[in-house]
Design a protein around this motif. Sequence first.
Motif, PDB file in Angstrom:
ATOM      1  N   LYS A 115      32.486  56.449  67.240  1.00 22.34           N
ATOM      2  CA  LYS A 115      32.305  56.997  68.575  1.00 22.34           C
ATOM      3  C   LYS A 115      33.706  57.330  69.078  1.00 22.34           C
ATOM      4  N   LEU A 149      18.772  64.891  72.850  1.00 24.02           N
ATOM      5  CA  LEU A 149      19.879  64.099  72.300  1.00 24.02           C
ATOM      6  C   LEU A 149      19.387  62.888  71.523  1.00 24.02           C
ATOM      7  N   THR A 150      18.349  62.241  72.000  1.00 21.32           N
ATOM      8  CA  THR A 150      17.823  61.065  71.300  1.00 21.32           C
ATOM      9  C   THR A 150      17.183  61.440  69.964  1.00 21.32           C
ATOM     10  N   SER A 194      19.581  61.754  66.021  1.00 23.31           N
ATOM     11  CA  SER A 194      20.215  60.560  65.461  1.00 23.31           C
ATOM     12  C   SER A 194      20.687  60.731  64.022  1.00 23.31           C
ATOM     13  N   ASN A 213      25.720  64.449  63.138  1.00 29.75           N
ATOM     14  CA  ASN A 213      26.991  64.212  63.799  1.00 29.75           C
ATOM     15  C   ASN A 213      27.048  65.128  65.017  1.00 29.75           C
ATOM     16  N   ASN A 260      22.749  56.235  74.610  1.00 34.58           N
ATOM     17  CA  ASN A 260      22.571  57.189  73.522  1.00 34.58           C
ATOM     18  C   ASN A 260      23.845  57.284  72.686  1.00 34.58           C
ATOM     19  N   PHE A 261      24.993  57.346  73.349  1.00 34.22           N
ATOM     20  CA  PHE A 261      26.297  57.370  72.673  1.00 34.22           C
ATOM     21  C   PHE A 261      26.485  56.094  71.856  1.00 34.22           C
ATOM     22  N   ASN A 270      24.335  53.901  70.676  1.00 37.27           N
ATOM     23  CA  ASN A 270      23.361  53.615  69.618  1.00 37.27           C
ATOM     24  C   ASN A 270      23.199  54.735  68.599  1.00 37.27           C
ATOM     25  N   HIS A 271      23.958  55.814  68.739  1.00 36.74           N
ATOM     26  CA  HIS A 271      23.814  56.957  67.838  1.00 36.74           C
ATOM     27  C   HIS A 271      24.149  56.554  66.400  1.00 36.74           C
ATOM     28  N   ASN A 272      23.386  57.053  65.424  1.00 38.06           N
ATOM     29  CA  ASN A 272      23.522  56.644  64.027  1.00 38.06           C
ATOM     30  C   ASN A 272      24.625  57.339  63.250  1.00 38.06           C
ATOM     31  N   TYR A 327      29.989  60.588  66.692  1.00 41.56           N
ATOM     32  CA  TYR A 327      29.690  61.180  67.995  1.00 41.56           C
ATOM     33  C   TYR A 327      31.006  61.332  68.748  1.00 41.56           C
TER      34      TYR A 327
END
Length: 190
Positions: free
Chosen positions: A18, A86-87, A90, A93, A124-125, A127-129, A132
Amino acid sequence: MKEGQFSGEHNQLMQPLKILVSGPSRSGKSIWAEKLIHNFKDITYVATAVDNITDADMHQRIKLHRLRRPKEWQLLEYSKKSENILTQLSSRNIIFDSLGGFVSLHINEENINWSNKSRDFVMNFRNHNKHYIIVIEETGWGVVPPTRLGGLFRDRLGLLAQELENYSQQSWLVVQGRAIDLHKISVPIS
């Protein structure tokens, strides 16, 4: 970019990073964000600026951004209609350019609604997979906004940037076309 700052040390199999990239207008912050992620695949560029054809300067800036982006990058033009998308990204990138556009989009929200929107954005930032990167405008270094709305924008943007910093592994300040690694030369104040 020096070898190892992002693409050399990290690969797709490592923990997603992140990253925050901030700076004033025309500093090169978007270019730096694009350089940080350019070696990766499955990139979505989330654009928050509205291409208002009556604003020639903004139209030209958006055009330059479009010409600079690789064709294989997916583009998402962010709006209130698309914010839930956005969700669903995931597995990709993301470069989110920029946080000021997000704040502007929600500037008329009551404080409680703004708190919910900004909390959801931060989560969201966090937990993003995948990787980001968020591009952030720096405000408040000079003239105090003469309007309540201008002050509200400055305050919401600054506080949201600080909240996002809590979950970032890298933070860059871009000034005069030079990127400064804030995690290497700074100390958290709280």
